[in-house]
Design an enzyme around this catalytic site. Structure first.
Site, PDB file in Angstrom:
ATOM      1  N   THR A   1       5.750   5.987   5.841  1.00  0.00           N
ATOM      2  CA  THR A   1       5.463   6.114   4.414  1.00  0.00           C
ATOM      3  C   THR A   1       3.957   6.276   4.245  1.00  0.00           C
ATOM      4  O   THR A   1       3.193   5.324   4.399  1.00  0.00           O
ATOM      5  CB  THR A   1       5.954   4.887   3.637  1.00  0.00           C
ATOM      6  OG1 THR A   1       7.354   4.724   3.857  1.00  0.00           O
ATOM      7  CG2 THR A   1       5.711   5.063   2.138  1.00  0.00           C
TER       8      THR A   1
ATOM      9  N   LYS B   1       1.492  -1.868   0.507  1.00  0.00           N
ATOM     10  CA  LYS B   1       0.921  -0.544   0.784  1.00  0.00           C
ATOM     11  C   LYS B   1       1.634   0.550   0.008  1.00  0.00           C
ATOM     12  O   LYS B   1       1.006   1.414  -0.611  1.00  0.00           O
ATOM     13  CB  LYS B   1       1.012  -0.248   2.277  1.00  0.00           C
ATOM     14  CG  LYS B   1       0.710   1.211   2.654  1.00  0.00           C
ATOM     15  CD  LYS B   1       0.894   1.463   4.128  1.00  0.00           C
ATOM     16  CE  LYS B   1       2.329   1.413   4.587  1.00  0.00           C
ATOM     17  NZ  LYS B   1       3.096   2.656   4.237  1.00  0.00           N
TER      18      LYS B   1
ATOM     19  N   LYS C   1       9.733   9.451  -1.396  1.00  0.00           N
ATOM     20  CA  LYS C   1       9.739   8.089  -0.850  1.00  0.00           C
ATOM     21  C   LYS C   1       8.887   7.145  -1.695  1.00  0.00           C
ATOM     22  O   LYS C   1       9.259   5.985  -1.930  1.00  0.00           O
ATOM     23  CB  LYS C   1       9.236   8.110   0.599  1.00  0.00           C
ATOM     24  CG  LYS C   1       9.142   6.724   1.271  1.00  0.00           C
ATOM     25  CD  LYS C   1      10.511   6.083   1.465  1.00  0.00           C
ATOM     26  CE  LYS C   1      10.420   4.673   2.046  1.00  0.00           C
ATOM     27  NZ  LYS C   1       9.891   4.641   3.402  1.00  0.00           N
TER      28      LYS C   1
END
Length: 290
Positions: A97, A241, A173
């Site tokens: 990601t 994150k 995502k």
């Protein structure tokens, strides 16, 4: 299958993906900084690779499943990078990601070496990676998709072709993970309220799972939280994150939401509280101090 696939990063998700490929008959060359993770796969039939370059040797495709863009770049183009070992035309699946612009940058560097980038972040957790039911969000050129369809479909029965523009897998995502973060923060708060109201937490979650408040991440994480199980499947730092990256992408698009920043701040608080290396179910502890 008898084609060779390299995979760098065989932690929770990468390890599940590698196990899935081994069970499906692929030859897997596994590399990770933690030797024990590699050896666990070797016992299942994988080949151990000391470096990313070794993992890529003779491979038709390489899966990169590390934490962030910096690690992805190092895996591919660092001192023992995989890109130099891959044959021209081989595919690189970028499963971490990372920000869309980082996908674009890595893809351009791969294209310059005649390698095909496949933007392919995944979602669903280690168990679903292992049994092939995780979702895979794929953006790449048609030719790369067609050439690697067997690999993609071995990895997941839920392959979503989101387009041909590299970076759109990452964008999808980040949208998904922002919602996951919002849902998890909301579930942690709601379950903490249930406890304060004197309700049985397990029974309350039973109700929620069959009612309008249900979400997959709430069920998965709050079951663990109720049991006091914070062994990391997905560290708190990962959604910290990912929600940050989603907010950065939102700002770049001129979008300002209300809930995303609140969820991101909850993950920041969990990290500040010392829970960075725990499973993200530990968000429950923020709202229900022990």
């Amino acid at each position: 299958m008898n084609q060779v696939v390299g995979i760098v990063g065989v932690g929770n998700m990468g390890g599940g993906m590698a196990a899935r490929l081994l069970a499906s008959g692929w030859t897997v060359q596994a590399c990770d900084l933690v030797e024990a993770k590699v050896q666990a796969l070797v016992r299942d039939g994988a080949r151990a690779a000391a470096t990313p370059a070794d993992a890529a040797q003779g491979a038709a495709a390489l899966i990169v499943c590390v934490v962030d863009a910096q690690q992805s770049h190092e895996v591919l183009f660092g001192a023992h990078g995989a890109a130099a070992s891959l044959r021209p035309g081989a595919a690189v699946l970028l499963c971490s990601t990372i920000a869309p612009h980082d996908v674009e940058r890595l893809a351009a560097d791969l294209d310059a070496r005649s390698l095909a980038a496949i933007d392919a972040p995944m979602s669903g957790g280690p168990a679903r990676a292992r049994d092939g039911t995780m979702s895979l969000m794929v953006a790449c050129a048609d030719a790369a998709f067609d050439a690697n369809r067997a690999l993609l479909e071995s990895l997941s029965a839920k392959v979503f072709r989101v387009g041909t523009r590299l970076g759109d897998g990452a964008r999808t995502k980040l949208v998904n993970n922002l919602l996951a973060g919002i849902n998890l923060a909301g579930a942690a708060e709601a379950m903490a309220l249930a406890g304060r109201l004197g309700l049985d937490l397990g029974r309350t979650l039973d109700v929620i799972e069959q009612s309008s408040g249900q979400s997959w991440i709430a069920s998965d994480r709050m079951r663990r939280a109720i049991a006091g199980d914070y062994a990391p499947r997905a560290h708190v730092t990962l959604l910290q994150k990912d929600t940050r990256l989603a907010l950065e992408a939102a700002r770049a698009a001129g979008f300002e939401g209300a809930l995303g920043p609140v969820a991101h701040e909850a993950f920041n608080r969990a990290v500040e509280a010392g829970d960075a290396e725990l499973d993200d179910a530990a968000l429950f502890r923020l709202f229900s101090p022990q």
